[in-house]
Every structure is written in C-alpha cells, then in structure tokens.
Design a protein around this motif. Sequence first.
Motif, PDB file in Angstrom:
ATOM      1  N   LYS A 171      -6.743   2.495  -6.348  1.00 24.06           N
ATOM      2  CA  LYS A 171      -6.754   1.037  -6.139  1.00 24.06           C
ATOM      3  C   LYS A 171      -8.120   0.446  -6.489  1.00 24.06           C
ATOM      4  CE  LYS A 171      -2.688   0.424  -3.718  1.00 24.06           C
ATOM      5  NZ  LYS A 171      -2.613   0.584  -2.253  1.00 24.06           N
ATOM      6  N   SER A 226       4.312   6.936  -0.299  1.00 21.57           N
ATOM      7  CA  SER A 226       3.268   5.938  -0.125  1.00 21.57           C
ATOM      8  C   SER A 226       3.356   4.949  -1.281  1.00 21.57           C
ATOM      9  CB  SER A 226       1.906   6.626  -0.059  1.00 21.57           C
ATOM     10  OG  SER A 226       0.917   5.695   0.325  1.00 21.57           O
ATOM     11  N   ASP A 227       2.299   4.174  -1.503  1.00 20.95           N
ATOM     12  CA  ASP A 227       2.355   3.176  -2.581  1.00 20.95           C
ATOM     13  C   ASP A 227       1.553   3.615  -3.806  1.00 20.95           C
ATOM     14  OD1 ASP A 227      -0.116   2.981  -1.430  1.00 20.95           O
ATOM     15  OD2 ASP A 227      -0.145   0.798  -1.312  1.00 20.95           O
ATOM     16  N   GLU A 243     -12.598  12.225  -4.071  1.00 16.22           N
ATOM     17  CA  GLU A 243     -13.284  11.227  -3.273  1.00 16.22           C
ATOM     18  C   GLU A 243     -12.194  10.475  -2.512  1.00 16.22           C
ATOM     19  OE1 GLU A 243     -15.261   7.239  -4.744  1.00 16.22           O
ATOM     20  OE2 GLU A 243     -16.222   9.000  -5.660  1.00 16.22           O
ATOM     21  N   GLY A 269      -4.213   6.869   5.789  1.00 19.91           N
ATOM     22  CA  GLY A 269      -4.937   7.084   4.543  1.00 19.91           C
ATOM     23  C   GLY A 269      -4.643   8.454   3.961  1.00 19.91           C
ATOM     24  N   ILE A 270      -5.424   8.822   2.940  1.00 18.27           N
ATOM     25  CA  ILE A 270      -5.171  10.067   2.234  1.00 18.27           C
ATOM     26  C   ILE A 270      -5.518  11.302   3.073  1.00 18.27           C
ATOM     27  CG2 ILE A 270      -6.095  11.445   0.303  1.00 18.27           C
ATOM     28  CD1 ILE A 270      -3.818   9.490  -0.395  1.00 18.27           C
ATOM     29  N   GLY A 309      -1.800   0.166   5.845  1.00 16.79           N
ATOM     30  CA  GLY A 309      -1.951   1.617   5.986  1.00 16.79           C
ATOM     31  C   GLY A 309      -2.683   1.993   7.263  1.00 16.79           C
ATOM     32  N   THR A 310      -2.404   3.199   7.732  1.00 18.23           N
ATOM     33  CA  THR A 310      -3.099   3.675   8.922  1.00 18.23           C
ATOM     34  C   THR A 310      -3.867   4.962   8.648  1.00 18.23           C
ATOM     35  OG1 THR A 310      -0.979   4.612   9.587  1.00 18.23           O
ATOM     36  CG2 THR A 310      -1.722   2.631  10.751  1.00 18.23           C
ATOM     37  N   LYS A 364      -2.712  12.650   5.045  1.00 15.60           N
ATOM     38  CA  LYS A 364      -1.662  13.206   4.184  1.00 15.60           C
ATOM     39  C   LYS A 364      -2.034  14.632   3.774  1.00 15.60           C
ATOM     40  CE  LYS A 364      -0.581   8.565   2.589  1.00 15.60           C
ATOM     41  NZ  LYS A 364      -0.293   8.211   3.959  1.00 15.60           N
ATOM     42  N   VAL A 420      -8.447   2.730   3.215  1.00 11.99           N
ATOM     43  CA  VAL A 420      -7.049   2.342   3.259  1.00 11.99           C
ATOM     44  C   VAL A 420      -6.973   0.823   3.219  1.00 11.99           C
ATOM     45  CG1 VAL A 420      -4.925   2.538   4.595  1.00 11.99           C
ATOM     46  CG2 VAL A 420      -6.662   4.302   4.775  1.00 11.99           C
ATOM     47  N   ASN A 435       3.290   0.634   3.943  1.00 14.04           N
ATOM     48  CA  ASN A 435       3.083  -0.044   2.659  1.00 14.04           C
ATOM     49  C   ASN A 435       4.300   0.072   1.743  1.00 14.04           C
ATOM     50  OD1 ASN A 435       0.488  -1.157   2.894  1.00 14.04           O
ATOM     51  ND2 ASN A 435      -0.395   0.885   2.695  1.00 14.04           N
ATOM     52  N   LYS A 480       9.032  10.944   4.789  1.00 11.31           N
ATOM     53  CA  LYS A 480       8.221  10.023   5.587  1.00 11.31           C
ATOM     54  C   LYS A 480       7.953   8.758   4.791  1.00 11.31           C
ATOM     55  CE  LYS A 480       4.129   8.182   6.885  1.00 11.31           C
ATOM     56  NZ  LYS A 480       3.006   7.596   6.122  1.00 11.31           N
ATOM     57  N   GLY A 498     -11.052   7.343  -0.605  1.00 13.56           N
ATOM     58  CA  GLY A 498     -11.430   5.940  -0.417  1.00 13.56           C
ATOM     59  C   GLY A 498     -10.827   5.352   0.841  1.00 13.56           C
ATOM     60  N   ASN A 513     -10.004   6.851  -5.365  1.00 12.76           N
ATOM     61  CA  ASN A 513      -9.033   5.824  -4.996  1.00 12.76           C
ATOM     62  C   ASN A 513      -8.510   5.031  -6.213  1.00 12.76           C
ATOM     63  OD1 ASN A 513      -7.505   3.852  -3.782  1.00 12.76           O
ATOM     64  ND2 ASN A 513      -9.080   3.250  -2.296  1.00 12.76           N
ATOM     65  N   TYR A 570      -5.309  11.254  -6.081  1.00 10.48           N
ATOM     66  CA  TYR A 570      -6.140  11.098  -7.281  1.00 10.48           C
ATOM     67  C   TYR A 570      -7.534  11.646  -6.995  1.00 10.48           C
ATOM     68  CZ  TYR A 570      -2.652   7.891  -9.228  1.00 10.48           C
ATOM     69  OH  TYR A 570      -1.495   7.342  -9.726  1.00 10.48           O
TER      70      TYR A 570
HETATM   71  P1  ADP Z   1       0.848   4.779   3.877  1.00  5.46           P
HETATM   72  O1  ADP Z   1       0.744   3.539   4.724  1.00  5.46           O
HETATM   73  O2  ADP Z   1       1.788   4.632   2.717  1.00  5.46           O
HETATM   74  O3  ADP Z   1       1.099   6.014   4.666  1.00  5.46           O
HETATM   75  P2  ADP Z   1      -2.039   4.588   3.440  1.00  5.46           P
HETATM   76  O4  ADP Z   1      -2.198   3.157   3.005  1.00  5.46           O
HETATM   77  O5  ADP Z   1      -2.442   4.980   4.813  1.00  5.46           O
HETATM   78  O6  ADP Z   1      -0.543   5.050   3.132  1.00  5.46           O
HETATM   79  O7  ADP Z   1      -2.852   5.522   2.404  1.00  5.46           O
HETATM   80  C1  ADP Z   1      -2.641   5.434   1.026  1.00  5.46           C
HETATM   81  C2  ADP Z   1      -3.808   4.707   0.360  1.00  5.46           C
HETATM   82  O8  ADP Z   1      -4.953   5.556   0.281  1.00  5.46           O
HETATM   83  C3  ADP Z   1      -3.539   4.344  -1.094  1.00  5.46           C
HETATM   84  O9  ADP Z   1      -2.912   3.103  -1.205  1.00  5.46           O
HETATM   85  C4  ADP Z   1      -4.940   4.348  -1.730  1.00  5.46           C
HETATM   86  O10 ADP Z   1      -5.430   3.039  -1.937  1.00  5.46           O
HETATM   87  C5  ADP Z   1      -5.825   5.040  -0.715  1.00  5.46           C
HETATM   88  N1  ADP Z   1      -6.641   6.130  -1.299  1.00  5.46           N
HETATM   89  C6  ADP Z   1      -7.939   6.349  -1.030  1.00  5.46           C
HETATM   90  N2  ADP Z   1      -8.426   7.404  -1.705  1.00  5.46           N
HETATM   91  C7  ADP Z   1      -7.398   7.912  -2.444  1.00  5.46           C
HETATM   92  C8  ADP Z   1      -7.278   9.024  -3.350  1.00  5.46           C
HETATM   93  N3  ADP Z   1      -8.282   9.851  -3.637  1.00  5.46           N
HETATM   94  N4  ADP Z   1      -6.053   9.241  -3.922  1.00  5.46           N
HETATM   95  C9  ADP Z   1      -5.012   8.432  -3.642  1.00  5.46           C
HETATM   96  N5  ADP Z   1      -5.074   7.369  -2.783  1.00  5.46           N
HETATM   97  C10 ADP Z   1      -6.263   7.092  -2.191  1.00  5.46           C
END
Ligand code: ADP
Length: 255
Positions: free
Chosen positions: A177, A166-167, A199, A210-211, A207-208, A214, A203, A11, A7, A201, A175, A172
């Motif tokens: 970032k 993802s990016d 925790e 987020g973690i 991104g839509t 996933k 997006v 980003n 997938k 954080g 977040n 983690y």
């Molecule tokens: P994608 O578009 O690649 O599917 P998203 O942007 O929706 O991914 O989600 C990934 C983002 O989630 C990361 O870039 C990161 O900034 C954020 N994020 C928030 N909390 C966490 C965490 N605990 N671990 C990793 N990423 C996190």
Amino acid sequence: SKKIVIKIGSNTLANQDGTICKSFLQNLSKQVSCLKEEGKQVVIVSSGARIAGVATLAKWMRKEDIHYKQALCAIGQVELMDAYRRVFEEEHIHIGQMLLTRDDFLDPHRTLNIRNTLFTLVDEGVVPIINENDTVSVEEIKIGDNDTLAALTTNLWNADLLILFSDIDGIYNKNPKTYANAELIEEVTDIDELLKTIEIGTVNDFGTGGIATKIEAAKKVNTYGIPMILANGKKENILLRLLDGTEKATVFLVN
Ligand code: ADP
C-alpha cells in the motif's frame, strides 16, 4: 484439502464506508456451495462485528470507551450474522454462530465442548461462523485478532488448510500500500527466514492484526503440519481459483 478454515478480515468484508459488502458475501456463499458439492467441509472465521456496529450506529463512532466498543460489537454481530444468513440461505446452506474467547482454548473441558459442537455442525452440513466474543473479552484476556483465532480453530478442528483473506495478494517484501514496487512472496517454507527479509508496514483502515499476526498464524498451523494461504479475498471466485492454482497468493508450506 478436505477440511478448510477460511478467515475473513474486516477490510475484505466491508466497503470503504464501513457497510458490509454484499457482493463479496454472495460470491463467498456461491463458492462455499461449490466446495461443499465437491465433498469439502468449510468453517468460517469472520471479523466485522465492530464495523457493522459502527455503520449501524454512527453517532457512537468516536467513543473509545471500552464498554462502547463492546456494545458496538454486540450490535454489529447481529448485523454480521444477518448478512451471512441471507446470502447462505440463497444457497440453501445453514449457518451456525460460535462466539469464542481465549479461555475456551485454555480450559480442556471447554475446548472439548467447542470441538464437539464444531464437528457436529459440520457433520450436519452446517457452516459454522466463528468470531471472538467481544462482549465478554476485555483487552487483557483477549485472543485479540481473528488471525490467531483462525489458527487456533484450524488446529482444534484438525483442518487440512487455513486460508486467510485480506485486501492484498499475500505477503510482500514491503507494504504494497506504500510501495508500488513491493514484490509478492509466493512461497514460504522458512518463516524465521521470511521475517529477516521483509519489512512489515502499518495497518490501515479497519485492520487490526496486520501482517505480523498473519505470519504468527502460519507458524501456529504449520507446527501442526497444516499449510496456510494468505490471499486477496476481494477478488472474484478467489477460493475456487486458489484451489485450482490459477491465482497468485502467499502459500506457507509445511516442510
Ligand atoms: P485484515 O483486516 O484483512 O485481517 P490487516 O489490515 O490487519 O488485514 O493487515 C493487512 C495489511 O497489512 C495490508 O492491507 C497492508 O497494507 C499491510 N502490510 C504491511 N506490511 C505488509 C507486507 N510486508 N506485506 C503485505 N501487507 C503488508
């Protein structure tokens, strides 16, 4: 793993300005070609239609009206598939587009049809590229994010592995970032336990899901005995490096 679903998040696919990152796609098609030569089968779930649409028609960018959003996806989906077709053609690989909706996974008759099409494409050496059919999916009836769509596809195809690009390098404890000292979690065997210790954080950028989505995707495929890897798709040769164990990521193991 023989059958792999990959997938690709928005980003990962897009440059900072919203255009499709060609070098990423070129590297992807080369790696998929390598995997196919090893006898592996690949299905791709790709986001990016909306960004590609926005990049093509910047004047609509600020309109939040649902029909404009859907119109952007209609335009962007063509751009997206055009970009995929070009790079896969260089590797002499045919691609096939499948646009799915939530109903396709709820109605057994439709589900069976998709499943048969998916198996036929793969059997013929084609790489299916799946996305949600945004032009017919309004908010209330949406799958909503491609992490979920990828998990549903993984279970439908009975794949051996789901890889989410993802990016970030994985999950983690907070977040990465926002916090420079965030620590990568390399192995997850208990998802409920994981949720208590990290925790989640916000997006950013395109991104839509987020973690959270996933982690939900990992739950869905783990239930069917299938492992999932969350990794940084922006890194060169990441697919090959993940599979030979030379790259760090988060692996959701099935216990
Ligand atoms: P994608 O578009 O690649 O599917 P998203 O942007 O929706 O991914 O989600 C990934 C983002 O989630 C990361 O870039 C990161 O900034 C954020 N994020 C928030 N909390 C966490 C965490 N605990 N671990 C990793 N990423 C996190």
